[in-house]
Scaffold this active site. Structure first.
Site, PDB file in Angstrom:
ATOM      1  N   SER A 114      -7.974  -5.793   7.034  1.00 10.09           N
ATOM      2  CA  SER A 114      -9.330  -5.658   7.567  1.00 10.09           C
ATOM      3  C   SER A 114      -9.481  -6.421   8.874  1.00 10.09           C
ATOM      4  CB  SER A 114     -10.349  -6.173   6.547  1.00 10.09           C
ATOM      5  OG  SER A 114     -10.367  -5.371   5.395  1.00 10.09           O
ATOM      6  N   ASP A 148       5.214  -4.520  11.656  1.00  7.27           N
ATOM      7  CA  ASP A 148       5.441  -5.962  11.586  1.00  7.27           C
ATOM      8  C   ASP A 148       5.060  -6.575  10.244  1.00  7.27           C
ATOM      9  OD1 ASP A 148       6.558  -6.384  14.078  1.00  7.27           O
ATOM     10  OD2 ASP A 148       4.614  -6.514  15.074  1.00  7.27           O
ATOM     11  N   GLN A 149       4.105  -5.979   9.548  1.00  7.98           N
ATOM     12  CA  GLN A 149       3.599  -6.596   8.324  1.00  7.98           C
ATOM     13  C   GLN A 149       4.615  -6.628   7.191  1.00  7.98           C
ATOM     14  OE1 GLN A 149      -0.185  -4.235   8.208  1.00  7.98           O
ATOM     15  NE2 GLN A 149      -1.070  -6.173   7.588  1.00  7.98           N
ATOM     16  N   GLY A 207     -14.175  -5.720   2.921  1.00  9.46           N
ATOM     17  CA  GLY A 207     -12.994  -6.552   2.698  1.00  9.46           C
ATOM     18  C   GLY A 207     -12.653  -7.342   3.947  1.00  9.46           C
ATOM     19  N   CYS A 231       0.820  -1.217   0.000  1.00 12.38           N
ATOM     20  CA  CYS A 231       0.000   0.000   0.000  1.00 12.38           C
ATOM     21  C   CYS A 231       0.847   1.257   0.000  1.00 12.38           C
ATOM     22  CB  CYS A 231      -0.949   0.001   1.201  1.00 12.38           C
ATOM     23  SG  CYS A 231      -0.115  -0.081   2.796  1.00 12.38           S
ATOM     24  N   ASN A 232       2.136   1.135   0.305  1.00 15.62           N
ATOM     25  CA  ASN A 232       2.994   2.314   0.368  1.00 15.62           C
ATOM     26  C   ASN A 232       4.080   2.355  -0.703  1.00 15.62           C
ATOM     27  OD1 ASN A 232       1.912   3.758   2.593  1.00 15.62           O
ATOM     28  ND2 ASN A 232       2.758   2.215   3.961  1.00 15.62           N
ATOM     29  N   GLY A 289      -9.455  -9.139   4.195  1.00 11.90           N
ATOM     30  CA  GLY A 289      -8.047  -9.514   4.135  1.00 11.90           C
ATOM     31  C   GLY A 289      -7.374  -9.260   5.475  1.00 11.90           C
ATOM     32  N   GLU A 290      -6.063  -9.416   5.505  1.00  5.31           N
ATOM     33  CA  GLU A 290      -5.316  -9.269   6.758  1.00  5.31           C
ATOM     34  C   GLU A 290      -5.497  -7.881   7.370  1.00  5.31           C
ATOM     35  OE1 GLU A 290      -0.771  -9.739   8.536  1.00  5.31           O
ATOM     36  OE2 GLU A 290      -1.135  -9.953   6.389  1.00  5.31           O
TER      37      GLU A 290
END
Length: 432
Positions: free
Chosen positions: A194, A115-116, A189, A50-51, A191-192
């Site tokens: 969300s 952490d992601q 959504g 996303c970045n 996903g992780e």
């Protein structure tokens, strides 16, 4: 040959630029096949989050590689080069290596030490590996940077009170509303990101959360775990717009999942609505922000909350950078030695062949020697040869680290009349 990084990230470009060069899962297979058409690009790993949208590549020549990756971005996303030029992030050689290490540990993230990112970097590498886009150089780089990231997280406080984008989004909403316990939330959504947002909302005391997703089964799984969650069919998501106070959207859709023309029909103008869009490409039509009593917040607007929460980790980041510098130097030394590793292997092989031949000849002439004597002679001669080539091998490695590996490799091959081998051949593994 060298390592470069070319791309666009949150440090130098707004979200409306980043979303144009975001790789979807469908895009990735096509992208890797397209990259293989560039002769100057030997290995590649695409990191799209996303970045950021960045490509780490091992290239034949730095200038040609940078030019090739820029052309790839422009052609793949059908964007004129002149409109992208000012936004490109470029690193090469040692700086490119350090960037990948910093990226894996979260030092280049919107949220310091998140952490992601380590999982995203690992997944990006594995995806490239499975598609034959990487080789010895980038495989080693990514394995080592992930190992280093784990070490840093284990030995420093870089991840203390670590927050993900989703956590920051919920904190952002909490700062706006102060108390979330009586608020109704729609999460689009599952996903992780969300799921992390939902966990944080529940922790903050939200008791009414509606979840919608194109694949309803995943949403049902969440509702089975939490009594506060109610599942809504994706096509009925607009029906809730007039009832909820907050919308958090994080899907992988290539288009808007909330559009202005439909929002105008369902929005209750008597009710304030806060929408946080943490997707890239964006899920929410930016024009919705112009509607009465609707406030839309995107990734770039979460930066202030992220900055407020990184003070604890700033000192840890300094310690992390010291570890990164040390580990990056180790990798760079290994990388610089690639031209001499095949020569070292060949030198060992050549001297062993000569030694075996001489030992066989000597044993043939020592008819009166006992088996014990012969064994001792073999041990002594093997030890002698190893001692003779120990210093040349050390000097070859030092020459490699000083970036003179190609020259010393060529001279050594000529001195010992050995066949030249490519630096891509079998050589010493990382860390030796």
């Amino acid at each position: 040959m060298d390592i470069i990084v070319v791309g666009i990230n949150h440090n130098n470009s707004p979200i409306e630029v980043r979303e144009k060069v975001s790789f979807s899962k469908t895009d990735l297979d096509i992208a890797y096949n397209r990259l293989k058409e560039y002769d100057e690009i030997v290995e590649s790993v695409i990191i799209s989050t996303c970045n950021r949208s960045e490509i780490v590549s091992y290239v034949t020549k730095v200038d040609d590689g940078i030019k090739g990756l820029k052309a790839f971005y422009s052609g793949f996303f059908d964007i004129p080069m002149e409109s992208m030029e000012d936004y490109f992030f470029i690193e090469e050689s040692d700086k490119a290596v350090k960037h990948v290490y910093k990226l894996a540990v979260g030092l280049d993230s919107l949220i310091l030490g998140e952490d992601q990112i380590i999982g995203q970097v690992r997944s990006s590498h594995m995806y490239a590996l499975e598609r034959g886009a990487t080789g010895k150089v980038l495989n080693t780089l990514f394995r080592e940077c992930i190992t280093t990231a784990k070490k840093i997280k284990r030995e420093t406080l870089i991840s203390q009170n670590s927050l993900s984008i989703s956590s920051i989004a919920v904190k952002f909403i909490e700062n706006r509303f102060e108390d979330l316990r009586n608020k109704k939330v729609l999460v689009i959504g599952v996903g992780e990101m969300s799921r992390i947002a939902i966990e944080n909302l529940l922790y903050k005391g939200v008791s009414e959360i509606y979840v919608t997703n194109r694949t309803v089964g995943h949403a049902i799984d969440l509702s089975n775990r939490y009594k506060e969650i109610k599942v809504v069919e994706f096509k009925k998501r607009y029906d809730l717009i007039g009832e909820v106070d907050i919308v958090i959207s994080s899907t992988s859709a290539p288009h808007y999942v909330l559009k202005k023309e439909r929002m105008e029909k369902y929005h209750n103008k008597e009710r304030e609505l806060c929408i946080v869009d943490i997707a890239l490409p964006r899920d929410v039509d930016p024009e919705i922000n112009n509607m009465e009593k609707i406030h839309v917040y995107e990734l770039d607007e979460l930066k202030k909350v992220a900055l407020d929460n990184m003070e604890i980790r700033m000192e840890a980041a300094k310690n992390a950078m010291e570890i990164i510098i040390e580990e990056a130097v180790k990798f760079q030394n290994w990388y610089n030695c690639l031209p001499v590793f095949p020569v070292i292997d060949n030198l060992k092989k050549t001297t062993k062949e000569i030694l075996d031949e001489e030992i066989d000849s000597l044993m043939y002439r020592l008819d009166g020697a006992t088996d014990k004597d012969k064994a001792l002679i073999k041990i002594v001669m093997n030890s002698l040869v190893k001692k003779i080539i120990k210093k040349p091998i050390h000097n070859l490695k030092m020459a490699g680290e000083d970036k003179q590996g190609e020259l010393y490799a060529k001279v050594t091959n000529e001195l010992f009349s050995m066949k030249e081998y490519s630096c891509k051949g079998k050589g010493e593994s990382y860390g030796k």
